[in-house]
Design a protein around this motif. Structure first.
Motif, PDB file in Angstrom:
ATOM      1  N   ARG A 135      24.263  -7.582  -8.678  1.00 49.30           N
ATOM      2  CA  ARG A 135      22.932  -7.022  -8.894  1.00 49.30           C
ATOM      3  C   ARG A 135      22.061  -7.166  -7.649  1.00 49.30           C
ATOM      4  NH1 ARG A 135      19.708  -6.953 -14.065  1.00 49.30           N
ATOM      5  NH2 ARG A 135      19.567  -4.846 -13.251  1.00 49.30           N
ATOM      6  N   ALA A 136      22.312  -8.203  -6.855  1.00 48.41           N
ATOM      7  CA  ALA A 136      21.530  -8.402  -5.628  1.00 48.41           C
ATOM      8  C   ALA A 136      21.919  -7.403  -4.548  1.00 48.41           C
ATOM      9  CB  ALA A 136      21.730  -9.824  -5.114  1.00 48.41           C
ATOM     10  N   ASP A 151      15.854 -13.170   1.958  1.00 40.75           N
ATOM     11  CA  ASP A 151      16.339 -11.837   1.558  1.00 40.75           C
ATOM     12  C   ASP A 151      16.618 -11.774   0.060  1.00 40.75           C
ATOM     13  OD1 ASP A 151      16.359 -10.919   4.242  1.00 40.75           O
ATOM     14  OD2 ASP A 151      18.266 -11.951   4.566  1.00 40.75           O
ATOM     15  N   ALA A 152      16.965 -12.918  -0.514  1.00 43.02           N
ATOM     16  CA  ALA A 152      17.179 -12.999  -1.960  1.00 43.02           C
ATOM     17  C   ALA A 152      16.968 -14.443  -2.398  1.00 43.02           C
ATOM     18  CB  ALA A 152      18.572 -12.531  -2.358  1.00 43.02           C
ATOM     19  N   VAL A 153      16.411 -14.582  -3.599  1.00 40.08           N
ATOM     20  CA  VAL A 153      16.235 -15.899  -4.203  1.00 40.08           C
ATOM     21  C   VAL A 153      16.958 -15.896  -5.541  1.00 40.08           C
ATOM     22  CG1 VAL A 153      14.597 -17.614  -5.060  1.00 40.08           C
ATOM     23  CG2 VAL A 153      13.976 -16.165  -3.099  1.00 40.08           C
ATOM     24  N   PHE A 154      17.873 -16.855  -5.711  1.00 40.00           N
ATOM     25  CA  PHE A 154      18.612 -16.992  -6.973  1.00 40.00           C
ATOM     26  C   PHE A 154      18.039 -18.187  -7.723  1.00 40.00           C
ATOM     27  CE2 PHE A 154      21.320 -14.563  -4.254  1.00 40.00           C
ATOM     28  CZ  PHE A 154      22.041 -13.706  -5.083  1.00 40.00           C
ATOM     29  N   GLU A 155      17.348 -17.905  -8.833  1.00 35.06           N
ATOM     30  CA  GLU A 155      16.749 -18.963  -9.641  1.00 35.06           C
ATOM     31  C   GLU A 155      17.753 -19.347 -10.718  1.00 35.06           C
ATOM     32  OE1 GLU A 155      15.121 -21.710 -11.492  1.00 35.06           O
ATOM     33  OE2 GLU A 155      15.401 -19.983 -12.823  1.00 35.06           O
ATOM     34  N   CYS A 156      18.269 -20.574 -10.650  1.00 36.35           N
ATOM     35  CA  CYS A 156      19.396 -20.971 -11.504  1.00 36.35           C
ATOM     36  C   CYS A 156      19.050 -22.116 -12.445  1.00 36.35           C
ATOM     37  CB  CYS A 156      20.588 -21.360 -10.631  1.00 36.35           C
ATOM     38  SG  CYS A 156      21.178 -20.051  -9.541  1.00 36.35           S
ATOM     39  N   LEU A 181      16.560 -13.020  -8.260  1.00 37.34           N
ATOM     40  CA  LEU A 181      17.532 -12.947  -9.352  1.00 37.34           C
ATOM     41  C   LEU A 181      17.281 -14.106 -10.302  1.00 37.34           C
ATOM     42  CD1 LEU A 181      19.520 -10.565  -8.858  1.00 37.34           C
ATOM     43  CD2 LEU A 181      18.841 -11.645  -6.692  1.00 37.34           C
ATOM     44  N   TYR A 182      16.844 -13.782 -11.531  1.00 35.01           N
ATOM     45  CA  TYR A 182      16.594 -14.819 -12.526  1.00 35.01           C
ATOM     46  C   TYR A 182      17.875 -15.054 -13.319  1.00 35.01           C
ATOM     47  CZ  TYR A 182      11.636 -14.900 -11.465  1.00 35.01           C
ATOM     48  OH  TYR A 182      10.431 -15.066 -10.836  1.00 35.01           O
ATOM     49  N   VAL A 183      18.625 -16.061 -12.866  1.00 29.00           N
ATOM     50  CA  VAL A 183      19.922 -16.382 -13.460  1.00 29.00           C
ATOM     51  C   VAL A 183      19.771 -17.423 -14.569  1.00 29.00           C
ATOM     52  CG1 VAL A 183      22.293 -17.087 -12.955  1.00 29.00           C
ATOM     53  CG2 VAL A 183      20.932 -15.944 -11.188  1.00 29.00           C
ATOM     54  N   LEU A 236      12.134  -8.040  -9.097  1.00 33.08           N
ATOM     55  CA  LEU A 236      12.389  -9.170  -9.989  1.00 33.08           C
ATOM     56  C   LEU A 236      13.465  -8.744 -10.970  1.00 33.08           C
ATOM     57  CD1 LEU A 236       8.693 -10.256 -10.696  1.00 33.08           C
ATOM     58  CD2 LEU A 236      10.201 -10.964  -8.818  1.00 33.08           C
ATOM     59  N   ILE A 237      14.640  -9.355 -10.867  1.00 31.49           N
ATOM     60  CA  ILE A 237      15.824  -8.879 -11.575  1.00 31.49           C
ATOM     61  C   ILE A 237      16.315  -9.928 -12.567  1.00 31.49           C
ATOM     62  CG2 ILE A 237      18.219  -8.075 -11.310  1.00 31.49           C
ATOM     63  CD1 ILE A 237      17.454  -7.185  -8.474  1.00 31.49           C
ATOM     64  N   GLY A 238      16.441  -9.527 -13.813  1.00 22.66           N
ATOM     65  CA  GLY A 238      17.002 -10.412 -14.822  1.00 22.66           C
ATOM     66  C   GLY A 238      18.515 -10.365 -14.806  1.00 22.66           C
ATOM     67  N   VAL A 239      19.126 -11.506 -15.071  1.00 24.34           N
ATOM     68  CA  VAL A 239      20.590 -11.615 -15.114  1.00 24.34           C
ATOM     69  C   VAL A 239      20.969 -12.248 -16.442  1.00 24.34           C
ATOM     70  CG1 VAL A 239      22.640 -12.622 -14.053  1.00 24.34           C
ATOM     71  CG2 VAL A 239      20.735 -11.857 -12.606  1.00 24.34           C
ATOM     72  N   PHE A 240      21.700 -11.512 -17.272  1.00 15.27           N
ATOM     73  CA  PHE A 240      22.106 -12.039 -18.576  1.00 15.27           C
ATOM     74  C   PHE A 240      23.628 -12.033 -18.679  1.00 15.27           C
ATOM     75  CE2 PHE A 240      22.825 -11.492 -23.245  1.00 15.27           C
ATOM     76  CZ  PHE A 240      22.361 -12.746 -23.619  1.00 15.27           C
ATOM     77  N   ARG A 241      24.205 -13.219 -18.635  1.00 15.59           N
ATOM     78  CA  ARG A 241      25.654 -13.379 -18.724  1.00 15.59           C
ATOM     79  C   ARG A 241      26.368 -12.534 -17.667  1.00 15.59           C
ATOM     80  NH1 ARG A 241      25.654 -13.349 -25.307  1.00 15.59           N
ATOM     81  NH2 ARG A 241      24.945 -15.491 -25.592  1.00 15.59           N
TER      82      ARG A 241
END
Length: 389
Positions: free
Chosen positions: A174-175, A271-276, A297-299, A320-325
């Motif tokens: 997705r990123a 360039d990208a932030v992955f919130e885990c 990326l809201y992981v 702002l991108i949601g990530v579901f499974r």
């Protein structure tokens, strides 16, 4: 292989908050299109811990006793009728199981985004009722189409990592980042660590990891999965404007730290932030750390209602991108694990426990350390004899 005349098995069942029981249950037999699997190992994750501690994960509350666990691998012990030969499965195969069963007929399923299926039944999740039991048991049956033979050379003990890696792989797709990107990983649990590893393997030149646990950050650096680490101060769980103030303070600390100052241009963002983590303060920090025209990326999951500082982000065209499974990731995740490109991912499996000692595994995961003070990265629970432990 066979069940060798056994008719009953051990299962780890959650009845409510801090009410985990080891029970004897019947061994299920495979129906049409299913295979029976002797579960070798299950990796515990944050959602398992929420169910153990609270009898719920967010708004999803346990309504009947639920076998926990969904990150798993095992060995096929029986094959039901009408299992298509195209699956290439046979008794004795070492396999990983994708544990979400979608309806296959809704709009999202037809578009290939089956992770968004509203009728999805996910093992060890209380979202749907009746619940679908998870993998913390000796034997289970599962649809053959969701069972994947392990690639040559992939150790059975690592099959459980295919599930969290699938989450990361879905987020990475997705990123849509290019080699040479600079990324920030917030949270160094299993998903965050795998995000670091995948970022490095995919050509990211700068991978900064932040957390409140120094031990996990040190582990990330020791594996060369992060190029820089920063430990944030621990604070109370708050929400709304109070949480936002803490997020602003944390971004200031990070921006003024050597880990940022030593890299030219990084003070302007990533360039990208992955919130885990799914923690509100961290979710608020993420867009602050994103560069103009970049992506968040809201992981991590866990905060239903939150105040996001998205005004400046919208003006800067930060996505702002949601990530579901995940969807359509398992074969690639297993191939990545077997390839060696991610480094020594086996080191993530820091602790192993038998099914009978599952509650100890949950408590060690809750504390973040075992009784000897060693940092717990990924507890693995199961039939230790099957994986040589």
């Amino acid at each position: 292989m066979s069940v060798e005349g056994k008719t009953s098995q051990t299962a780890v069942v959650c009845h409510g908050g801090v009410d985990l029981r080891t029970e004897t249950r019947e061994i299920p037999q495979p129906k049409d299109g299913e295979v029976q699997i002797q579960v070798a190992v299950t990796g515990l994750c944050g959602s398992d811990l929420h169910y153990y501690l609270h009898g719920a994960n967010g708004i999803f509350k346990i309504r009947e006793p639920l076998v926990l666990g969904h990150e798993a691998g095992g060995i096929i012990t029986s094959i039901g009728s009408n299992v298509d030969k195209s699956f290439g499965l046979k008794i004795g195969d070492k396999v990983a199981m994708e544990v979400g069963v979608s309806c296959k007929s809704c709009k999202n399923c037809r578009k290939g985004r089956y992770n968004l299926c509203k009728n999805m039944k996910f093992a060890s999740s209380a979202k749907t009722f009746p619940h679908l039991d998870g993998t913390l048991r000796e034997f289970m049956t599962w649809p053959a189409e969701l069972v994947y033979k392990l690639p040559e050379g992939l150790d059975l003990s690592l099959a459980a990592l295919a599930e969290p890696l699938s989450v990361v792989l879905h987020a990475w797709r997705r990123a849509n980042l290019q080699p040479g990107s600079k990324v920030l990983i917030i949270g160094t649990g299993a998903v965050g660590l795998l995000a670091c590893a995948l970022a490095r393997a995919s050509g990211s030149t700068t991978v900064i990891a932040i957390d409140i646990e120094q031990g996990k950050l040190d582990f990330s650096k020791s594996q060369n999965w992060s190029t820089g680490i920063f430990c944030l101060p621990k604070g109370p769980r708050v929400s709304g404007l109070e949480s936002l103030e803490i997020a602003e303070q944390n971004w200031k600390l990070l921006k003024e730290s050597n880990v940022i100052q030593e890299i030219e241009g990084l003070e302007d963002g990533f360039d990208a932030v992955f919130e885990c983590t799914g923690v509100e303060t961290c979710m608020q920090l993420a867009p602050m750390a994103a560069a103009i025209g970049s992506k968040v990326l809201y992981v991590g999951m866990g905060t239903k209602v939150l105040s996001l500082p998205c005004g400046p982000s919208l003006l800067s065209e930060v996505d702002l991108i949601g990530v579901f499974r995940y969807a359509n990731t398992y074969p690639d995740a297993l191939s990545l694990l077997a390839s060696g490109k991610l480094g020594n991912v086996g080191a993530m499996a820091s602790h192993y426990y038998s099914l009978e000692n599952a509650e100890q595994a949950f408590n060690d995961l809750r504390r973040g350390k075992d009784d000897n003070g060693k940092t717990v990265i990924k507890p693995m629970v199961g039939n230790l004899s099957l994986i040589g432990k």
